[in-house]
Design an enzyme around this catalytic site. Structure first.
Site, PDB file in Angstrom:
ATOM      1  N   GLU A 178      10.446 -85.701 -24.098  1.00 42.85           N
ATOM      2  CA  GLU A 178      10.017 -86.230 -25.391  1.00 42.85           C
ATOM      3  C   GLU A 178       8.833 -85.473 -25.981  1.00 42.85           C
ATOM      4  O   GLU A 178       7.748 -86.037 -26.193  1.00 42.85           O
ATOM      5  CB  GLU A 178       9.693 -87.718 -25.266  1.00 42.85           C
ATOM      6  CG  GLU A 178      10.889 -88.552 -24.851  1.00 42.85           C
ATOM      7  CD  GLU A 178      10.613 -90.057 -24.888  1.00 42.85           C
ATOM      8  OE1 GLU A 178       9.456 -90.458 -25.123  1.00 42.85           O
ATOM      9  OE2 GLU A 178      11.571 -90.829 -24.695  1.00 42.85           O
ATOM     10  N   GLU A 383      17.283 -91.416 -20.661  1.00 38.71           N
ATOM     11  CA  GLU A 383      16.576 -92.700 -20.699  1.00 38.71           C
ATOM     12  C   GLU A 383      17.300 -93.639 -21.652  1.00 38.71           C
ATOM     13  O   GLU A 383      17.658 -93.250 -22.769  1.00 38.71           O
ATOM     14  CB  GLU A 383      15.128 -92.570 -21.195  1.00 38.71           C
ATOM     15  CG  GLU A 383      14.158 -91.944 -20.240  1.00 38.71           C
ATOM     16  CD  GLU A 383      12.730 -91.955 -20.802  1.00 38.71           C
ATOM     17  OE1 GLU A 383      12.410 -92.846 -21.632  1.00 38.71           O
ATOM     18  OE2 GLU A 383      11.953 -91.068 -20.416  1.00 38.71           O
TER      19      GLU A 383
END
Length: 479
Positions: A178, A383
């Protein structure tokens, strides 16, 4: 709004069989679980500094102990084996491996990961290593952090150290987790470490994270066996306009550029989007992009990691929305440079404890869109999960039906996307354990395993047992 059912999905009560070889796992991050922040040569990361600054993290929580995984890793691997997980996605703590962000490694730090990986392999669990999940060595931040080119160069050196130490054991590597959060929450809105609030620094950080990724992939390829896999994990925003108006559609385009294409452009296509450069021209001329950078960034990948939790709903700013409704924490500073005229809105429907809308159709749409845009690049859900207000009942059990419903809906969306042609190879539930949830401290529980923080006791939740059956059989039962 597009839903899986509108694409010919099976009846809600039908079982869904995933492809043979589909990888089932769970994920964690080093600062969120390890603790032991001053042991065996580890030095402070930006998250240590940030969490210890009064007012930054809810209740003054820090990751000093977290779930004490550094000392309880055998217990945690045994839990993974008990739950039948095929893979475990973990991150290495850069300041544990290379404390100052430069120079030789600390072998005690590397030994921790060697022992962890050996135990995973002994239990038949595939290790998936992430090099960077936000814990930059503080000394590198003191030297300028991700807005500076030297940090990308140091990251490549760290990647080579990790690959040399673990490449005989770990065959699947992720460079960054991320990078949008690292750049825009860390240097834009300041709700993540290091807590800076400079929109130009955020854009510079995004570029040097891209560059660090490309340099790290090259370092990994040079050190790893030819059959090793390299990837990156992006937290894609599935951006939707509030209405069909041209203004709202353009607002969605702006956010898509800042959230998604600022990374997929250079990483996967070798160029920054022209509309992004125009949108941010009043802030910077992007002269920090040097000749040859894009070639360095644009490296072949074996798969693309996707983190997804909830869709993003935007409109032209008219006073009815705010950047604080984007789901990324409250700040007087926006994480969206060049998008001052965009407003964010709460999507409809049920929400998690984070206030995030539960909408599996966003994951289906995202997988379909990425599959169309990059048809030759396999996808992995690295995720997906949800926080709810979990508690242990008097009998010591943790029932979490809302999490089961959340994961069931999203796995159904993944299955439908595969059925409709998306090349999705695996799914990692976030998270294995309740843990330190960044700016929220210990107030939000994402884990499949409940952690009693005062004692460290682990209690698998009902969702963990439910997910274990799916991991063992590859079959998603009907609702």
């Amino acid at each position: 709004m597009v839903t899986a059912a509108r694409h010919g999905g099976p009846a809600p009560d039908a079982a869904r069989i995933f492809p043979d070889g589909f990888l089932w796992g769970s994920a964690t991050a080093s600062y969120q679980i390890e603790g032991a922040t001053a042991e065996d040569g580890r030095t402070p990361s930006i998250w240590d500094t940030y969490a210890r600054t009064p007012g930054r993290v809810r209740n003054g929580d820090t990751g000093d102990i977290a779930t004490d995984h550094y000392h309880r890793w055998r217990e945690d691997v045994a839990l993974m084996a008990e739950l039948g997980l095929g893979a475990y996605r973990f991150s290495l703590a850069w300041p544990r491996v290379q404390p100052t962000g430069r120079g030789p490694a600390v072998q005690k730090g590397l030994d921790f990961y060697r022992r962890l990986v050996d135990e995973l392999l002994a239990k038949g669990i595939t290790p998936v290593a992430t090099l960077y999940h936000w814990d930059l060595p503080q000394e590198l931040e003191d030297a300028g952090g991700w807005p500076e080119r030297v940090t990308a160069e140091r990251f490549a050196e760290y990647a080579a150290i990790a690959a040399d130490a673990l490449g005989d054991r770990v065959k699947t590597w992720t460079t960054l987790n991320e990078p949008w959060c690292s750049a825009f929450l860390g240097y834009g809105s300041g709700v993540h470490a290091p807590g800076r609030t400079d929109p130009v620094a955020a854009l510079r950080a995004a570029h040097h994270l891209n560059l660090g990724h490309g340099l790290a992939v090259q370092a990994l390829r040079a050190a790893l066996p030819s059959n090793a896999q390299c990837s990156v994990t992006l937290n894609f925003h599935e951006v939707r306009p509030l209405t069909g108006s041209d203004a709202d559609t353009d607002a969605a385009r702006r956010i898509d550029a800042l959230a998604n294409r600022v990374f997929t452009g250079p990483m996967l296509q070798g160029a920054y989007p022209e509309d992004l450069l125009k949108d941010t021209a009043a802030l910077t001329d992007w002269s920090f992009v040097h000749e040859g950078d894009l070639e360095q960034i644009h490296q072949p990948l074996d798969f693309l990691g996707i983190n997804y939790y909830t869709p993003t709903l935007v409109s032209e700013a008219d006073g009815s929305g705010t950047h604080n409704a984007d789901g990324h924490g409250r700040s007087t500073h926006s994480p969206w440079p060049g998008a001052d005229l965009v407003a964010f809105h709460q999507p409809p429907g049920d929400t998690t404890a984070m206030g995030w809308a539960v909408d599996p159709s966003g994951l289906y749409d995202l997988l379909s869109r990425l599959s169309t845009a990059f048809p030759d690049l396999p996808l992995v859900i690295t995720e997906n999960g949800a926080a709810f207000d979990d508690y242990a009942n008097p009998s010591g059990q943790v029932d979490d039906p809302d999490r089961i419903a959340y994961v069931r809906g999203h796995l159904a969306a993944v299955h439908q996307a595969i059925k409709d042609g998306a090349d999705v190879r695996g799914y990692f539930l976030w998270s294995l354990l309740d843990n330190f949830e960044w700016g929220y401290g210990y107030s939000k529980r994402f884990g499949a395993v409940y952690v009693d923080y005062p004692t460290g006791t682990r209690i698998p939740k009902a969702s963990a047992r439910w997910y274990a059956q799916i991991a063992r059989t590859g079959i998603l039962p009907g609702a």
